[in-house]
Design a protein around this motif. Structure first.
Motif, mmCIF file in Angstrom:
data_model
loop_
_atom_site.group_PDB
_atom_site.id
_atom_site.type_symbol
_atom_site.label_atom_id
_atom_site.label_comp_id
_atom_site.label_asym_id
_atom_site.label_seq_id
_atom_site.Cartn_x
_atom_site.Cartn_y
_atom_site.Cartn_z
ATOM 1 N N PRO A 1 0.811 -1.225 0.000
ATOM 2 C CA PRO A 1 0.000 0.000 0.000
ATOM 3 C C PRO A 1 0.843 1.273 0.000
ATOM 4 C CG PRO A 1 -0.125 -1.108 2.126
ATOM 5 C CD PRO A 1 0.534 -2.044 1.194
ATOM 6 N N LEU A 2 2.005 1.231 0.626
ATOM 7 C CA LEU A 2 2.863 2.418 0.648
ATOM 8 C C LEU A 2 3.448 2.697 -0.736
ATOM 9 C CD1 LEU A 2 4.690 1.969 4.076
ATOM 10 C CD2 LEU A 2 3.040 3.756 3.474
ATOM 11 N N GLU A 3 3.846 1.636 -1.437
ATOM 12 C CA GLU A 3 4.378 1.815 -2.792
ATOM 13 C C GLU A 3 3.275 2.302 -3.727
ATOM 14 O OE1 GLU A 3 6.249 -1.746 -4.103
ATOM 15 O OE2 GLU A 3 7.860 -1.647 -2.610
ATOM 16 N N ARG A 4 2.053 1.786 -3.541
ATOM 17 C CA ARG A 4 0.937 2.239 -4.382
ATOM 18 C C ARG A 4 0.662 3.722 -4.165
ATOM 19 N NH1 ARG A 4 -4.759 -0.251 -3.262
ATOM 20 N NH2 ARG A 4 -3.372 -1.900 -2.500
ATOM 21 N N LEU A 5 0.789 4.158 -2.919
ATOM 22 C CA LEU A 5 0.582 5.572 -2.600
ATOM 23 C C LEU A 5 1.681 6.444 -3.203
ATOM 24 C CD1 LEU A 5 -0.825 7.846 -0.864
ATOM 25 C CD2 LEU A 5 0.867 7.264 0.910
ATOM 26 N N ARG A 6 2.927 6.015 -3.032
ATOM 27 C CA ARG A 6 4.068 6.864 -3.396
ATOM 28 C C ARG A 6 4.504 6.713 -4.847
ATOM 29 N NH1 ARG A 6 7.377 4.721 1.889
ATOM 30 N NH2 ARG A 6 6.283 5.938 3.508
ATOM 31 N N GLU A 7 4.316 5.512 -5.425
ATOM 32 C CA GLU A 7 4.867 5.247 -6.754
ATOM 33 C C GLU A 7 3.811 4.912 -7.791
ATOM 34 O OE1 GLU A 7 7.977 5.780 -6.919
ATOM 35 O OE2 GLU A 7 8.496 5.738 -4.786
ATOM 36 N N GLY A 8 2.529 4.977 -7.453
ATOM 37 C CA GLY A 8 1.469 4.624 -8.394
ATOM 38 C C GLY A 8 1.341 5.623 -9.533
ATOM 39 N N ASP A 9 0.231 5.473 -10.307
ATOM 40 C CA ASP A 9 0.009 6.351 -11.455
ATOM 41 C C ASP A 9 0.004 7.819 -11.037
ATOM 42 O OD1 ASP A 9 -0.173 4.139 -13.056
ATOM 43 O OD2 ASP A 9 -2.366 4.025 -12.947
ATOM 44 N N LYS A 10 -0.554 8.084 -9.897
ATOM 45 C CA LYS A 10 -0.584 9.457 -9.374
ATOM 46 C C LYS A 10 0.144 9.482 -8.033
ATOM 47 C CE LYS A 10 -4.932 10.555 -11.697
ATOM 48 N NZ LYS A 10 -6.336 11.016 -11.541
ATOM 49 N N GLY A 11 1.339 8.907 -8.040
ATOM 50 C CA GLY A 11 2.107 8.797 -6.806
ATOM 51 C C GLY A 11 2.342 10.138 -6.139
ATOM 52 N N LEU A 12 2.288 10.120 -4.834
ATOM 53 C CA LEU A 12 2.511 11.351 -4.080
ATOM 54 C C LEU A 12 3.268 11.055 -2.795
ATOM 55 C CD1 LEU A 12 0.224 11.371 -1.568
ATOM 56 C CD2 LEU A 12 -1.279 11.840 -3.474
ATOM 57 N N GLN A 13 3.932 12.061 -2.294
ATOM 58 C CA GLN A 13 4.684 11.980 -1.044
ATOM 59 C C GLN A 13 3.995 12.887 -0.038
ATOM 60 O OE1 GLN A 13 7.581 10.027 -0.498
ATOM 61 N NE2 GLN A 13 7.163 10.543 1.628
ATOM 62 N N PRO A 14 3.240 12.336 0.910
ATOM 63 C CA PRO A 14 2.534 13.184 1.870
ATOM 64 C C PRO A 14 3.497 14.042 2.685
ATOM 65 C CG PRO A 14 1.728 10.920 1.976
ATOM 66 C CD PRO A 14 2.979 10.904 1.155
ATOM 67 N N LEU A 15 3.014 15.188 3.087
ATOM 68 C CA LEU A 15 3.776 16.046 3.988
ATOM 69 C C LEU A 15 2.909 16.297 5.217
ATOM 70 C CD1 LEU A 15 6.478 18.005 3.987
ATOM 71 C CD2 LEU A 15 4.664 19.706 4.176
ATOM 72 N N HIS A 16 3.368 15.839 6.355
ATOM 73 C CA HIS A 16 2.649 16.041 7.617
ATOM 74 C C HIS A 16 3.260 17.281 8.275
ATOM 75 C CE1 HIS A 16 1.386 12.032 6.572
ATOM 76 N NE2 HIS A 16 2.625 11.600 6.659
ATOM 77 N N TRP A 17 2.576 18.403 8.135
ATOM 78 C CA TRP A 17 3.158 19.708 8.440
ATOM 79 C C TRP A 17 3.735 19.807 9.853
ATOM 80 C CZ3 TRP A 17 3.950 23.927 5.303
ATOM 81 C CH2 TRP A 17 3.406 23.853 4.020
ATOM 82 N N GLN A 18 2.997 19.335 10.856
ATOM 83 C CA GLN A 18 3.469 19.483 12.242
ATOM 84 C C GLN A 18 4.693 18.616 12.522
ATOM 85 O OE1 GLN A 18 0.263 18.980 11.448
ATOM 86 N NE2 GLN A 18 -0.956 20.610 12.366
ATOM 87 N N LEU A 19 4.832 17.502 11.793
ATOM 88 C CA LEU A 19 6.026 16.668 11.935
ATOM 89 C C LEU A 19 7.190 17.249 11.150
ATOM 90 C CD1 LEU A 19 4.601 13.029 11.646
ATOM 91 C CD2 LEU A 19 5.425 14.189 13.704
ATOM 92 N N ALA A 20 6.886 17.886 10.018
ATOM 93 C CA ALA A 20 7.942 18.447 9.183
ATOM 94 C C ALA A 20 8.572 19.686 9.811
ATOM 95 C CB ALA A 20 7.390 18.793 7.796
ATOM 96 N N PHE A 21 7.734 20.502 10.467
ATOM 97 C CA PHE A 21 8.202 21.762 11.035
ATOM 98 C C PHE A 21 7.709 21.919 12.483
ATOM 99 C CE2 PHE A 21 7.289 22.617 6.430
ATOM 100 C CZ PHE A 21 8.603 22.526 5.996
ATOM 101 N N PRO A 22 8.178 21.074 13.384
ATOM 102 C CA PRO A 22 7.652 21.095 14.756
ATOM 103 C C PRO A 22 7.926 22.397 15.494
ATOM 104 C CG PRO A 22 9.616 19.713 14.622
ATOM 105 C CD PRO A 22 9.220 20.049 13.219
ATOM 106 N N ASP A 23 9.026 23.075 15.141
ATOM 107 C CA ASP A 23 9.330 24.334 15.821
ATOM 108 C C ASP A 23 8.303 25.406 15.499
ATOM 109 O OD1 ASP A 23 10.336 24.123 13.211
ATOM 110 O OD2 ASP A 23 11.697 25.812 13.514
ATOM 111 N N VAL A 24 7.740 25.362 14.291
ATOM 112 C CA VAL A 24 6.726 26.346 13.886
ATOM 113 C C VAL A 24 5.410 26.120 14.633
ATOM 114 C CG1 VAL A 24 5.356 27.194 11.939
ATOM 115 C CG2 VAL A 24 7.765 26.620 11.607
ATOM 116 N N PHE A 25 5.079 24.849 14.841
ATOM 117 C CA PHE A 25 3.772 24.533 15.414
ATOM 118 C C PHE A 25 3.797 24.326 16.923
ATOM 119 C CE2 PHE A 25 3.381 23.549 10.944
ATOM 120 C CZ PHE A 25 2.146 24.103 10.631
ATOM 121 N N SER A 26 4.971 24.418 17.530
ATOM 122 C CA SER A 26 5.050 24.280 18.989
ATOM 123 C C SER A 26 5.311 25.609 19.675
ATOM 124 C CB SER A 26 6.171 23.294 19.363
ATOM 125 O OG SER A 26 7.442 23.770 18.923
ATOM 126 N N ARG A 27 5.402 26.680 18.913
ATOM 127 C CA ARG A 27 5.641 27.988 19.522
ATOM 128 C C ARG A 27 4.339 28.532 20.113
ATOM 129 N NH1 ARG A 27 6.336 32.567 14.945
ATOM 130 N NH2 ARG A 27 4.483 32.121 13.692
#
Length: 220
Positions: free
Chosen positions: A180-206
């Motif tokens: 399921p992860l490969e289907r999500l990331r590498e499929g016909d419309k593959g995408l790489q999710p971005l979880h904003w609070q995990l990506a930039f914790p300093d921005v969202f913990s201030r």
């Protein structure tokens, strides 16, 4: 500023740009080449003859800015699925401590190659500490896209979350649910999710969480 209007021997404007680039600017793009161009642009505009390249690797991410999960949703799903909830709570607390430690270092100015190397080690440690949460977030997104109806999506979500009971590392979870992860990331419309609070914790913990300004293409 030092007497005479210089900061560490640099022009004040260059020094200010370095501090801003390291502490205030963040970027996301689906195209990895765009991310590398952004890194290069920030290097050039903040280049100092006596200091290493400005460290911005913690702030420029490759991913889909419109697809991702709230951190609270990821943590709640993980806790709800866990048979050892106390261990998961301890893990989440350790992640937050690592984030605070790492980002305090990322925001400091790099004045030597040793400073830069220390930041790169901290980035590796931080990425390792959040890898499991990011994989769980990707699985929640995969459940949404792999299911045609809400009922299907809920069933897939439960199936994916059950795998967290027997796979306590990101690597193991990625192997167990590679399809399921490969289907999500590498499929016909593959995408790489971005979880904003995990990506930039300093921005969202201030105290006032979130970004002050967004600059970008539509739909923003």
């Amino acid at each position: 500023l030092k007497p005479g209007g210089h900061a560490l021997g640099e022009e004040p404007l260059i020094y200010a740009r370095r501090l801003i680039a390291q502490s205030c600017l963040y970027g996301v793009d689906k195209n990895p080449f765009a991310v590398n161009l952004a890194r290069l642009s920030l290097w050039l505009v903040s280049l100092s003859k006596d200091a290493p390249f400005t460290f911005v690797d913690h702030a420029l991410k490759c991913g889909d800015s419109l697809v991702g999960m709230e951190r609270s949703e990821i943590e709640a799903a993980l806790k709800g699925a866990s048979l050892q909830r106390e261990l998961q709570i301890n893990y989440l607390e350790e992640v937050k401590q690592q984030e605070a430690k790492s980002f305090a270092l990322f925001h400091a100015d790099s004045r030597s190659d040793a400073d830069d190397e220390q930041k790169r080690r901290a980035l590796e440690e931080w990425n390792a500490s959040t890898a499991y949460l990011r994989t769980v977030g990707d699985l929640l997104v995969a459940a949404f896209f792999n299911g045609k109806k809400q009922k299907d999506r809920e069933q897939l979500k439960q199936i994916y979350l059950e795998a967290t009971l027997n796979n306590s590392t990101s690597e193991a979870l990625e192997d167990a649910l590679s399809e399921p992860l490969e289907r999500l990331r590498e499929g016909d419309k593959g995408l790489q999710p971005l979880h904003w609070q995990l990506a930039f914790p300093d921005v969202f913990s201030r105290p006032e969480p979130g970004f002050d300004v967004f600059v970008g293409n539509p739909p923003f």
